[in-house]
Motif scaffolding. Structure first.
Motif, PDB file in Angstrom:
ATOM      1  N   PHE A 115       0.828  -1.208   0.000  1.00 62.31           N
ATOM      2  CA  PHE A 115       0.000   0.000   0.000  1.00 62.31           C
ATOM      3  C   PHE A 115       0.862   1.257   0.000  1.00 62.31           C
ATOM      4  O   PHE A 115       0.593   2.207  -0.741  1.00 62.31           O
ATOM      5  N   LEU A 116       1.921   1.273   0.807  1.00 64.39           N
ATOM      6  CA  LEU A 116       2.813   2.429   0.852  1.00 64.39           C
ATOM      7  C   LEU A 116       3.504   2.634  -0.490  1.00 64.39           C
ATOM      8  O   LEU A 116       3.581   3.761  -0.988  1.00 64.39           O
ATOM      9  N   GLU A 117       4.023   1.554  -1.067  1.00 64.90           N
ATOM     10  CA  GLU A 117       4.687   1.661  -2.369  1.00 64.90           C
ATOM     11  C   GLU A 117       3.721   2.160  -3.435  1.00 64.90           C
ATOM     12  O   GLU A 117       4.043   3.070  -4.209  1.00 64.90           O
ATOM     13  N   TRP A 118       2.528   1.590  -3.469  1.00 68.92           N
ATOM     14  CA  TRP A 118       1.513   1.990  -4.444  1.00 68.92           C
ATOM     15  C   TRP A 118       1.140   3.463  -4.260  1.00 68.92           C
ATOM     16  O   TRP A 118       1.076   4.234  -5.228  1.00 68.92           O
ATOM     17  N   SER A 119       0.890   3.877  -3.011  1.00 70.74           N
ATOM     18  CA  SER A 119       0.501   5.258  -2.725  1.00 70.74           C
ATOM     19  C   SER A 119       1.582   6.247  -3.152  1.00 70.74           C
ATOM     20  O   SER A 119       1.291   7.285  -3.753  1.00 70.74           O
ATOM     21  N   LEU A 120       2.821   5.913  -2.844  1.00 73.65           N
ATOM     22  CA  LEU A 120       3.917   6.807  -3.205  1.00 73.65           C
ATOM     23  C   LEU A 120       4.117   6.878  -4.711  1.00 73.65           C
ATOM     24  O   LEU A 120       4.381   7.952  -5.262  1.00 73.65           O
ATOM     25  N   GLU A 121       3.979   5.740  -5.397  1.00 75.59           N
ATOM     26  CA  GLU A 121       4.110   5.746  -6.854  1.00 75.59           C
ATOM     27  C   GLU A 121       3.000   6.563  -7.498  1.00 75.59           C
ATOM     28  O   GLU A 121       3.241   7.337  -8.433  1.00 75.59           O
ATOM     29  N   GLU A 122       1.764   6.413  -7.014  1.00 74.72           N
ATOM     30  CA  GLU A 122       0.641   7.195  -7.543  1.00 74.72           C
ATOM     31  C   GLU A 122       0.867   8.691  -7.321  1.00 74.72           C
ATOM     32  O   GLU A 122       0.625   9.501  -8.212  1.00 74.72           O
ATOM     33  N   THR A 123       1.329   9.053  -6.129  1.00 78.71           N
ATOM     34  CA  THR A 123       1.591  10.457  -5.829  1.00 78.71           C
ATOM     35  C   THR A 123       2.691  11.009  -6.721  1.00 78.71           C
ATOM     36  O   THR A 123       2.576  12.118  -7.259  1.00 78.71           O
ATOM     37  N   ALA A 124       3.758  10.237  -6.900  1.00 75.57           N
ATOM     38  CA  ALA A 124       4.866  10.679  -7.748  1.00 75.57           C
ATOM     39  C   ALA A 124       4.400  10.900  -9.187  1.00 75.57           C
ATOM     40  O   ALA A 124       4.805  11.877  -9.832  1.00 75.57           O
ATOM     41  N   LEU A 125       3.560  10.016  -9.692  1.00 78.36           N
ATOM     42  CA  LEU A 125       3.048  10.170 -11.056  1.00 78.36           C
ATOM     43  C   LEU A 125       2.218  11.440 -11.196  1.00 78.36           C
ATOM     44  O   LEU A 125       2.303  12.149 -12.199  1.00 78.36           O
ATOM     45  N   ARG A 126       1.390  11.739 -10.196  1.00 80.15           N
ATOM     46  CA  ARG A 126       0.579  12.959 -10.237  1.00 80.15           C
ATOM     47  C   ARG A 126       1.455  14.209 -10.185  1.00 80.15           C
ATOM     48  O   ARG A 126       1.142  15.225 -10.794  1.00 80.15           O
ATOM     49  N   LEU A 127       2.548  14.129  -9.438  1.00 80.39           N
ATOM     50  CA  LEU A 127       3.432  15.286  -9.301  1.00 80.39           C
ATOM     51  C   LEU A 127       4.359  15.456 -10.494  1.00 80.39           C
ATOM     52  O   LEU A 127       4.820  16.558 -10.775  1.00 80.39           O
ATOM     53  N   ALA A 128       4.628  14.379 -11.197  1.00 77.89           N
ATOM     54  CA  ALA A 128       5.602  14.405 -12.285  1.00 77.89           C
ATOM     55  C   ALA A 128       5.151  15.258 -13.459  1.00 77.89           C
ATOM     56  O   ALA A 128       5.916  16.043 -14.002  1.00 77.89           O
ATOM     57  N   GLU A 129       3.916  15.121 -13.871  1.00 77.43           N
ATOM     58  CA  GLU A 129       3.430  15.846 -15.037  1.00 77.43           C
ATOM     59  C   GLU A 129       1.917  15.949 -14.959  1.00 77.43           C
ATOM     60  O   GLU A 129       1.248  15.013 -14.545  1.00 77.43           O
ATOM     61  N   PRO A 130       1.378  17.086 -15.377  1.00 73.70           N
ATOM     62  CA  PRO A 130      -0.084  17.225 -15.357  1.00 73.70           C
ATOM     63  C   PRO A 130      -0.760  16.183 -16.254  1.00 73.70           C
ATOM     64  O   PRO A 130      -0.181  15.724 -17.237  1.00 73.70           O
ATOM     65  N   SER A 131      -1.993  15.852 -15.907  1.00 73.02           N
ATOM     66  CA  SER A 131      -2.751  14.882 -16.696  1.00 73.02           C
ATOM     67  C   SER A 131      -3.092  15.459 -18.067  1.00 73.02           C
ATOM     68  O   SER A 131      -3.061  16.675 -18.283  1.00 73.02           O
ATOM     69  N   GLU A 132      -3.448  14.580 -18.996  1.00 74.73           N
ATOM     70  CA  GLU A 132      -3.835  15.019 -20.341  1.00 74.73           C
ATOM     71  C   GLU A 132      -5.081  15.901 -20.284  1.00 74.73           C
ATOM     72  O   GLU A 132      -5.201  16.868 -21.038  1.00 74.73           O
ATOM     73  N   GLU A 133      -6.007  15.572 -19.382  1.00 76.45           N
ATOM     74  CA  GLU A 133      -7.224  16.374 -19.236  1.00 76.45           C
ATOM     75  C   GLU A 133      -6.885  17.791 -18.782  1.00 76.45           C
ATOM     76  O   GLU A 133      -7.439  18.775 -19.274  1.00 76.45           O
ATOM     77  N   TYR A 134      -5.959  17.888 -17.836  1.00 79.34           N
ATOM     78  CA  TYR A 134      -5.559  19.207 -17.335  1.00 79.34           C
ATOM     79  C   TYR A 134      -4.877  20.015 -18.434  1.00 79.34           C
ATOM     80  O   TYR A 134      -5.143  21.210 -18.611  1.00 79.34           O
ATOM     81  N   LYS A 135      -3.982  19.356 -19.188  1.00 76.32           N
ATOM     82  CA  LYS A 135      -3.297  20.041 -20.282  1.00 76.32           C
ATOM     83  C   LYS A 135      -4.295  20.552 -21.315  1.00 76.32           C
ATOM     84  O   LYS A 135      -4.180  21.683 -21.797  1.00 76.32           O
ATOM     85  N   ALA A 136      -5.283  19.732 -21.647  1.00 75.20           N
ATOM     86  CA  ALA A 136      -6.302  20.139 -22.626  1.00 75.20           C
ATOM     87  C   ALA A 136      -7.095  21.335 -22.099  1.00 75.20           C
ATOM     88  O   ALA A 136      -7.363  22.290 -22.843  1.00 75.20           O
ATOM     89  N   MET A 137      -7.463  21.299 -20.816  1.00 73.89           N
ATOM     90  CA  MET A 137      -8.200  22.404 -20.223  1.00 73.89           C
ATOM     91  C   MET A 137      -7.376  23.687 -20.268  1.00 73.89           C
ATOM     92  O   MET A 137      -7.879  24.757 -20.627  1.00 73.89           O
ATOM     93  N   MET A 138      -6.092  23.588 -19.936  1.00 74.19           N
ATOM     94  CA  MET A 138      -5.234  24.764 -19.943  1.00 74.19           C
ATOM     95  C   MET A 138      -5.042  25.299 -21.357  1.00 74.19           C
ATOM     96  O   MET A 138      -4.992  26.521 -21.562  1.00 74.19           O
ATOM     97  N   ASP A 139      -4.945  24.423 -22.352  1.00 76.47           N
ATOM     98  CA  ASP A 139      -4.829  24.870 -23.744  1.00 76.47           C
ATOM     99  C   ASP A 139      -6.046  25.680 -24.158  1.00 76.47           C
ATOM    100  O   ASP A 139      -5.935  26.717 -24.820  1.00 76.47           O
ATOM    101  N   ILE A 140      -7.227  25.221 -23.755  1.00 72.74           N
ATOM    102  CA  ILE A 140      -8.469  25.947 -24.057  1.00 72.74           C
ATOM    103  C   ILE A 140      -8.463  27.308 -23.373  1.00 72.74           C
ATOM    104  O   ILE A 140      -8.797  28.333 -23.990  1.00 72.74           O
ATOM    105  N   LEU A 141      -8.057  27.348 -22.107  1.00 73.74           N
ATOM    106  CA  LEU A 141      -8.023  28.617 -21.386  1.00 73.74           C
ATOM    107  C   LEU A 141      -7.002  29.573 -21.985  1.00 73.74           C
ATOM    108  O   LEU A 141      -7.262  30.780 -22.101  1.00 73.74           O
TER     109      LEU A 141
END
Length: 81
Positions: free
Chosen positions: A32-58
């Motif tokens: 659980f700790l390894e999974w949680s940390l990996e998920e957090t690292a992925l979120r911090l590494a680069e914005p999601s595609e949805e977020y990038k698309a939203m920012m492009d529109i804005l």
């Protein structure tokens, strides 16, 4: 990709909370700790595609002058503060 071991120290209350969450997720505490940390690292590494698309529109709307900006004071006033 290589792996690195790290020693971490957490208080007993934190461990108890994490163990409970691990059980809920049907995982061992270590997994659980390894999974949680990996998920957090992925979120911090680069914005999601949805977020990038939203920012492009804005950005496009801002360049076209179609984006309205409000000050924090204007927002507070609209909520009666």
């Amino acid at each position: 990709m290589g792996k690195t071991k790290k020693l971490i120290e957490l208080d007993n209350k934190t461990i108890a909370i994490l163990e409970e969450q691990a059980k809920i997720n049907k995982r061992s505490l270590k997994n659980f700790l390894e999974w949680s940390l990996e998920e957090t690292a992925l979120r911090l590494a680069e914005p999601s595609e949805e977020y990038k698309a939203m920012m492009d529109i804005l950005k496009k709307r801002d360049a076209e002058g179609k984006l309205k900006w409000y000050t924090s004071e204007e927002i507070k006033k609209s909520y009666g503060r």
